[in-house]
Scaffold this active site. Sequence first.
Site, PDB file in Angstrom:
ATOM      1  CD  GLU A 175      -2.477   1.612   2.551  1.00 31.92           C
ATOM      2  OE1 GLU A 175      -2.535   0.695   3.396  1.00 31.92           O
ATOM      3  OE2 GLU A 175      -3.054   2.699   2.674  1.00 31.92           O
ATOM      4  CG  ASP A 234       7.162   8.914  14.349  1.00 28.04           C
ATOM      5  OD1 ASP A 234       8.109   9.717  14.337  1.00 28.04           O
ATOM      6  OD2 ASP A 234       5.982   9.255  14.165  1.00 28.04           O
ATOM      7  CG  ASP A 244       7.094  14.366  16.749  1.00 27.86           C
ATOM      8  OD1 ASP A 244       6.393  14.269  15.743  1.00 27.86           O
ATOM      9  OD2 ASP A 244       7.452  15.460  17.230  1.00 27.86           O
ATOM     10  CB  SER A 290      10.372  13.068  10.482  1.00 30.99           C
ATOM     11  OG  SER A 290      10.392  14.256  11.230  1.00 30.99           O
ATOM     12  CG  LEU A 346       7.033   6.103   9.086  1.00 30.93           C
ATOM     13  CD1 LEU A 346       6.411   6.779  10.305  1.00 30.93           C
ATOM     14  CD2 LEU A 346       8.212   5.248   9.553  1.00 30.93           C
TER      15      LEU A 346
END
Lengths: 458, 674
Positions: free
Chosen positions: A77, A145, A147, A196, A360
Amino acid sequence: MTKEEIENGTADMEIDQRELMNGDRSELNAVPDGFNANYLKVYYGKLFPHADIFKWMSYGNDGKHPGCDESYFGRREFSFTLDNDIYLRFQSFNSASQLENSIKEKCPFKIDIGPVYSVDPAKRHAYAQSGNNVFTPVEKELVFDIDMTDYDDVRYCCSGADVCLKCWTLMTIAIKVIDPALRDDFGFNHILWVYSGRRGVHCWVCDPKARRLTNEQRSSIAEYFRVYKGNENSQKKVSLTSSALHPFLLRSYKVLEEFFEGNLLSNQSLFSTEERYEKILEMIPDESITSELRGKWQDNKKSSISKENINVDRWKHVKKILKSGKQKAPGLGKCVEEIVFSFSYPRLDMEVSKHMNHLLKAPFCIHPKTGRVCVPIDPNRCEEFDPTAVPTLSKLLEEINMGGLGTDDDAEWDRTSLGKSIRFFRSSFLQPLLKSCKEEIENSYNAKLQHSKTSLTW
Amino acid sequence: MPPPIPHASPQPEVPSPIPYASPQPEVPSPSPPLQPNFDVSIDQNVTPPILLETPSYPPTGSTAPTPDLYIEHDYPPTASSSDPLGPPVGIDTPQPHTDVPDEHPPHQPSPPRDRPQRTRKAPTCGTGGHKIGHRGSSMEITVVLPISAAAKLLFPFFRTKLQNATKLKKILQDSKETVVESDVRGCLQFTNCSNFLKGIANGLSRGKKSEEMKNLADHLWKAKMRHPDAFKVVNKDIISHFVLRLVYCKTEDLRKWFLSMETILFRYQLLFERPETQRALMAEFNLPYRAASNAELESVKEGLKQVAQSFGQPLAGIDTECNIYLCFFPTPMKVPFEEVPELVAGGRVFIHKGYAYIAMNQVVSLVATQFRSDLSKALILTNRKWTSTIREQEKDRLTPIVQALCSSYLGPDHSQPREFAEISIKDIDQIAKNSFPLCMRHLFEKLREDHHLKHGGRMQLGLFLKGVGLKLEDALAFWKAEFSQRISMVGSERFDKEYAYSIRHNYGREGKRTDYTPYSCQTIITSAPGVGDHHGCPYRHFSEENVRAALGKMGITNRAVEDVMDKVRNIHYQLACTLKFEAVNGTSCDAGINHPNQYFSDSQKVLQSKNTRMEKPNLDELYHVFTSHAIKFIDYRMMGDGSKSESWKEFKTSCLGNFAKNLVRKSLGQGVRL
């Protein structure tokens, strides 16, 4: 991106052309900052490494070997976020050119990568009728991830979406803690760290074993890394209950301690004001110790210790008193470690890692807010990484303009500042990965042949 | 009336179409359940389980119909993971969907087409194939059992003492008779087992530590499953297990509950075993471990020591002093870390280059994982087959029983608000003040204060409000009103785009359209709120000062606050919540708090009954409260050793508040004696 801004963009371009007529060389190549669909089109057209992304995501299943699974890439996907926040999920492509054409045509502001499903995700509805759970994710890189916003209670230089070199140290620490653990503890080899685009880092673990982990196994790895358990309503964010640290934590502590004492302490001025040191004192459960320290520091206020040293000195006080051994309550010795962990240990977004079907953002996307490219980070030299120096979309376009006309399209990226990143991506990540994928395909193909041979003779 | 005797084990056969069911509803509902034929909640006389008439029921032998005693393990054991090029894990491949007859019952909307008929074959390895099941419409049972393979297979379901291995084989030889003979009877017996699992769930929800849990499991096991004849114990265990599978295979939630309870049970059973048995088991299971070589040991020794030290507390049964050497030597085992997710998550194992080095006594984790995944797959298959064929075939016999049982086992379903059909936005502040449990009240206040909640908080509060009776339209309006106040963050346009979807999703209007149920205490307590999060269970996730402050704000007396804090310190979070309920509402809460929505509805009930002054006690309710107490009493009796025991005293003081005591006294006045 609003219509207005796009119009601005085209207006800017007209200005460029006027300047061109004027023959002003230095102004000629300047591309105004910002982010818009026109710039992005150029980026996808000339710079974005479509073929590399395809090679990566096919994991050797490129049709060249009789043992490969040709449907593999087509079951992955992709998801595009278009202008006006239109969100297209479950996109899938059967070839590199399909992928490339679709990206060029749709010009997505953001490309997310999802799992490989049991069937082509674009045709999932057709399978929905046929029974139970036919459409389900079967493979996905193990991702992490991290952040910066999750660190807001321990950084004083910036907050929210902002990030500077001072707080970027926290990301450096995160890479230095997680990366060796993934390699040495879990035995993974194919790991890609990516900026990112604004205020954090992503990590893609691509070993075959990692891609096939179940959700439960993913959770267990995420939990293995989770030390920080605080929320808004508890004072103690890190709790190291056991008498000794797990070897992983022990190893990590060495990294944390180095950065905490050598960098964070003074760069974040952790002890400089009463408000700040109170926050640390709160983590020490012994009244007599905290009041002793408090007294010492309040008296010291007027004295002429330089600002640089005040943090280091006060930390020394804390360490001395907690480690002196004269404390009554057991577990106070752990306080030093707990403080260091609280202020520097990586804070993962657990949910992203736990579930196979979490999307992601793809590497080499452009962050719509900052215009910066999501470039790979070399974990071995992550302390050299400077998020503020990452090429922006407009800078790259400038560099293309500099190159002039009539050059070979294929190597255009190589002349821009993105070249370094793409070369790194290929040599340190993609090539070793594909090599091991080929070997794996070869081996299992041979095993299969062997198997069918023996069953024939039988 | 004499004290009721629980579950008389040898069951006289009284033909009557009333099945026997759980005597232990978790939360008393306001009126006795309305199931004329299958009154499943109350049976204080403990009439021995009554059998269905079995006219069409051939007594024994391999030609009898059987309930869904499917032991299906036809999935290829490791093929999908060892073959990277093969089709993705068990998906696209045609499932060897077993024993599906050609004709499909009419109610099946989209019958699976072209399922290959099962070809029976001998099991290929470890997990082999053992089938007892229907074969098409001929209603005959075939037991295909190479004994040793079946022994391996049956093991995961076989939770009793493993030293009975030889006995197990005997059972398998006899299984034609035993399994078939006792199917319906098994249904009736199984309530013991269900109670057993419930006892475990109860213990867990009270935050019992592992050592306590172990004792509890042992205790419960003896109380509920004991039988003088060891063979019968095993038998009963197996049968009840399979009947429970039938009952609990229906929905994801039921399966999850059953899975985790069975796994816990299995784990404690295994813990009682001796190392040799455990080791034999590993071999039997063909688990991917091997003893670490000496050279490897040398290189990882330091790490092993550190891990052993970091345990701090003794591992099941092995004391701290000697843990380093006893845990890991002489046989630490090397196993791919993916096989022991639970040890990895807890940081309780040394991992190096993808391998976990585990201590012998951690074997349990390894085997339990296997057990769980086997059982999980089997449950899904059972469900598939039950809905596709068996339900129809058994509609006169098993189906009603199973249906009655599964509707009565999880306590009230809080996804469907019943008594307090709707609430409107304007009342919501008042209601929050009066009837929200602390976790929800905190979220609610934070939302009003910050005009924002992070995802975990939105989910916890949103689903709770849904359960309380906030309609979708109101929910959208409610959240929007709050979020839009934070102009900088969320304009109303952005709300529609980003948040409305997830609210609609919660109400089953988006995505896969599941009607999500509100979180239970269990879920909330085990959640892990992070930075900026306000969800979770305050009693667990707040610091002590913050809990105190929160309780103080509600005007709870100091003494009550201390009582609550005492429970918090002993990690009895739900009991803490119960005490808070009692302090706020001034009544006892005999069932304890297991669900925020139960807190809410109980609180509303108290408020309503206060309004109506309680002049005429509702006879139905009185009866119900009484019986539920009686049942509790029975349960305590079973766990303890008589009415004079500690547990009875504890029961009296903890469960019987004044209100309930009066009710019981009244009931006693009506000629019933406890």
